[in-house]
Design a protein around this motif. Sequence first.
Motif, PDB file in Angstrom:
ATOM      1  N   GLN A  66     -47.201 -24.046 -67.507  1.00  0.00           N
ATOM      2  CA  GLN A  66     -46.236 -25.099 -67.190  1.00  0.00           C
ATOM      3  C   GLN A  66     -45.359 -24.705 -65.997  1.00  0.00           C
ATOM      4  N   SER A 101     -43.604 -32.216 -63.659  1.00  0.00           N
ATOM      5  CA  SER A 101     -43.516 -30.823 -63.207  1.00  0.00           C
ATOM      6  C   SER A 101     -42.836 -30.731 -61.852  1.00  0.00           C
ATOM      7  N   GLN A 190     -44.559 -26.165 -74.916  1.00  0.00           N
ATOM      8  CA  GLN A 190     -45.245 -27.288 -74.297  1.00  0.00           C
ATOM      9  C   GLN A 190     -44.278 -28.474 -74.253  1.00  0.00           C
TER      10      GLN A 190
END
Length: 529
Positions: A66, A101, A190
């Motif tokens: 991530q 992101s 997550q």
Amino acid sequence: MARSKFVSLFKSSPLYDFLIPFQRAQNQWVARYIIIVFAIIVRCAVGLGPYSGQASPPMYGDFEAQRHWMEITKHLPMKEWYFYDLQYWGLDYPPLTAFHSWILGELGSLTDYSWFALDLSRGIETNDLKSYMRITVLVSELMVYIPAVLMYTRWMGRNYNKASPIDQTIIAAAIIYQPSLIVIDHGHFQYNCVMLGLSLLAVVNLLEDNYALASIFFVLSLSFKQMALYYAPIFFFYLLSVCVWPVSRFNPLRLISIGVSVVVTFALMFLPFIYQGGFSQVVQIIVRVFPFDRGIFEDKVANFWCATNVVIKYKNIFTQSQLKNISLLLTLAGIAPSCIAIFLKPTKSLLTWCLSSCSLAFYLFSFQVHEKSILLPLMPITLLLNEVDSDVISMVCWIANISLFSMWPLLKRDNLALQYFVLGILSNWLMGNLSWVRMFLRKAKIPVTVRELATPVLPHNLFWKLVIIGSYSAASLLHFLDYYQEPPAHLPHIWIIANMVLSFGCFSLFWLWTNYKIVQKATQKLKAN
């Protein structure tokens, strides 16, 4: 919509004790504020622990994946996002995850540029970075998932089960404190809460008859994480049914509005990539998002393929292409009952049941399932806590515990054993599932008060009592053996395999039970919505 007199089934629970003092308040914002603050505290406590891949070079784990996506989306032009360094942690989630992101990478770089320095930041594990990453998950959940849960329980209380505002809050708290999502998003690390929250917002809008808006939210969920496809058949057949069924009520304008909403939302997700790099971008995104070349399974997961592979070595019998086709056929057969039911009888009382059955069938039979995928069926399953039926609540609590248990090998590998046990006990205690302990304490002559109106921990049906007691006993034995007994040298994964087979058996039985309940409810004469 069928409406039944609401009877609180959590009167024996600490959740009820904590929140019932706010019963007479006209505005329940204080009670909701309390459960949200406590949810934040629990999630922050879990976030103090380790995460996936911590101090495990060269690939590290999901935390690094991530973070790396934030790194590449911040520094590289959009046309390179899905092509860059695929041997490391190449971006393999849909466009909305990429945009998510990018935003988080930009914001984080304002605090410390080194967190996301291109190629130089790989494997960075500073405490400040960890705090920032944990905060991004917490904020994402506060913005999407938790509001969706509150909206869903409010609609159910007002329109379905006649629950009072305080009872709506108690049920919402039981859903929000479900431990599996907490330990994966805030422990393992997550952003499943975003995808699940967007899907739940789509469900809420279906309940409100906002079909175009529901379509937009569901496409956004698919655009964040492709695993939302577990819900797609039910959304498709429900929306199709309310447009064309019965034939005498065919509504072309509604059908067109839904179609336009879907196409426009998908287009907005992909157009920036097409503008930057042409249609080859779409092809590359699809290849990255659907990795069929990886094989039918990788890890030991509690689904049909992994559990039966103990006896039948599929990869030695079938080719990759054949396994894809067989998996497709089994998945279609598994989702067929719920899809047929929701198309022929698109009632709001069936919607959550069909989502539970369909998504669980995907988990059991589809291609490339991971341990964490159980979060998808678990979301609609926990929504069934809104049912005014103690047997249903008992079954939901059971499968929620088995879901957490099925992820034990993953959480143990991440050094999250403490979080696993504490969250499991906390959740069951809050919901009153540990009330049976008082009975044994009284038999041991330990003076404790007996709670009145305690909800039965077990269903009334003898078969399900035996199944649940047996599965809990087996799970406890496996934990004991895993802790005290090293596996035999020739069977190094025996405890993991036993966990997988036990969990698969429980999930399969629960899937059959949900299909039975769907048939039972679909054949009842319900008033039109």
